[in-house]
Write a protein that holds these residues in place. Sequence first.
Motif, PDB file in Angstrom:
ATOM      1  N   PHE A 139      -6.946   3.719   1.499  1.00 32.21           N
ATOM      2  CA  PHE A 139      -5.863   2.736   1.137  1.00 32.21           C
ATOM      3  C   PHE A 139      -5.627   3.322  -0.263  1.00 32.21           C
ATOM      4  CE2 PHE A 139      -7.407  -0.812   3.999  1.00 32.21           C
ATOM      5  CZ  PHE A 139      -6.576  -0.099   5.022  1.00 32.21           C
ATOM      6  N   ALA A 140      -4.427   3.091  -0.797  1.00 30.93           N
ATOM      7  CA  ALA A 140      -4.074   3.198  -2.337  1.00 30.93           C
ATOM      8  C   ALA A 140      -2.976   2.261  -2.511  1.00 30.93           C
ATOM      9  CB  ALA A 140      -3.699   4.769  -2.529  1.00 30.93           C
ATOM     10  N   PRO A 141      -3.189   1.857  -3.811  1.00 31.68           N
ATOM     11  CA  PRO A 141      -2.138   0.576  -3.957  1.00 31.68           C
ATOM     12  C   PRO A 141      -0.615   1.132  -4.224  1.00 31.68           C
ATOM     13  CG  PRO A 141      -3.217   1.224  -6.001  1.00 31.68           C
ATOM     14  CD  PRO A 141      -3.960   1.932  -4.955  1.00 31.68           C
ATOM     15  N   GLY A 142       0.337   0.157  -3.767  1.00 25.67           N
ATOM     16  CA  GLY A 142       1.625   0.776  -3.686  1.00 25.67           C
ATOM     17  C   GLY A 142       2.229   1.098  -5.120  1.00 25.67           C
ATOM     18  N   ALA A 143       3.435   1.735  -5.086  1.00 26.12           N
ATOM     19  CA  ALA A 143       4.215   2.198  -6.057  1.00 26.12           C
ATOM     20  C   ALA A 143       4.312   1.044  -7.341  1.00 26.12           C
ATOM     21  CB  ALA A 143       5.312   2.746  -5.755  1.00 26.12           C
ATOM     22  N   LEU A 153       0.976  -1.363  -0.028  1.00 27.98           N
ATOM     23  CA  LEU A 153       0.087   0.086   0.034  1.00 27.98           C
ATOM     24  C   LEU A 153       0.965   1.222  -0.203  1.00 27.98           C
ATOM     25  CD1 LEU A 153      -2.562  -1.081   2.785  1.00 27.98           C
ATOM     26  CD2 LEU A 153      -2.805  -1.210   0.469  1.00 27.98           C
ATOM     27  N   GLN A 154       0.419   2.312  -0.390  1.00 23.40           N
ATOM     28  CA  GLN A 154       0.980   3.561  -0.152  1.00 23.40           C
ATOM     29  C   GLN A 154       0.993   4.235   1.147  1.00 23.40           C
ATOM     30  OE1 GLN A 154       2.399   5.289  -2.587  1.00 23.40           O
ATOM     31  NE2 GLN A 154       1.521   5.256  -4.503  1.00 23.40           N
ATOM     32  N   ARG A 155       2.150   4.888   1.522  1.00 22.84           N
ATOM     33  CA  ARG A 155       2.267   5.223   2.966  1.00 22.84           C
ATOM     34  C   ARG A 155       0.758   6.018   3.285  1.00 22.84           C
ATOM     35  NH1 ARG A 155       7.037   4.551   5.473  1.00 22.84           N
ATOM     36  NH2 ARG A 155       6.588   6.236   6.708  1.00 22.84           N
TER      37      ARG A 155
END
Length: 424
Positions: A355-359, A292-294
């Motif tokens: 939440f947002a998906p990781g890079a 996940l994004q921080r």
Amino acid sequence: MIHRRASIVAVLGLLGIVAVAPSAALADETETAPPAEPAKVELVLDVSGSMEAADIDGRTRMSVAKDAFNTVVDAVPETTQLGIRVLGATYGGDDKAQGCKDSQQLVEVGPINRVAAKNAIASLQPTGFTPVGLALRGAAEDLGTGGSTRHIILITDGEDTCAPPDPCEVARELAAQGTNLVVDTLGLAPDEKVRQQLVCIATATGGTYTAATTPTELTDRITQLVERATDVPAAAPPVAVTGTDACEGAPTLTAGIYTDRERFEEHRFYRVVVAEDQELRASVSLALDRPLQRDYGVLLRATATDGRELVRGTDAGSGRTDLLSTGLRYSGALDSEDEDVEGERVVCLVVSNSFAPGAGAANAANTPGMPIELSIDVVDASPAPDAPGLGRGFLLLLVLTVSGLVAGLLAGWLTRWWVATWRN
């Protein structure tokens, strides 16, 4: 001297008054849970060609795995619901399409037959490809969909060579089905790609990953996982529900534990009926099964059906953790804005996340959603502590009044004695 004696008597009297205090005893009531269905376990062993490598204390990975399996089979109780499945055990050719279908169940899940299990394991030889995703799907079917907890223990030395299906995506799909399935993974090779894949599989289902570099480590860990799975079966597995995007039409929940899936930046609604003399206690946990994004968080709110917020609970994280959880408590006592509510109200529980998906993660990382576990309890409301009646509150007022009177007399006597002494 008279003043000093009077002071001592007053102090002792004050201590005696303050020492008198009411006491209460609490009685606990216990309920006996109904008998639980035994947990089921399936051992999934990689028998691909790479298991022939002799790098574990000078022995091949296959021979070490066989010894570990035999030790576990000898140690488990006869009532243990145990099965064995293999992958890459029968086809040794170069046809990848055929080799990637190579997964079989050697021992059906049920009370252990030690002789049959050992005979099946003894004949295994390192052979083919590594269809981990296929084997996981097969193991899930072997364990069925009953009410008990189901565990898969995967032992492998290599990365899946047959994707698709990607084993990590398969693990997420199985978890999304709400079948209360846990996958624990053990890696036999010090390879970073293998480790990442096995960690992903385990994390997606709430399991664990372990690197086994010696025969003893492998045997001890398999035994520990089997014992953990069978010693404490789940009395009542969570119930799968599907929240909605609005309170109207949302599923109505009673006391219990529920599972669902929530996509990134989504709101999921559920309904709970709370009477005027009851208190709602709710908590939500989200397993972080992918990068996940921080700077993210989870929010649990209780609202009225008109959207008015009643109470909220939040939790936030920054970086990778295994779990985020938060909870709230709400009393069903009605207020001036509840004139149209008679005796009970429908409370809307709203689970939200940031939440947002990781890079570098693909959009598909949002499907299926993050796993949610929602715990609901409705209990008798606790008495309000802000309005003491004529019972303990009146007694406390009396004690404080008498204590203040005695303290005032004591201060006056001490002052009079000090002034008389100072004049002399």
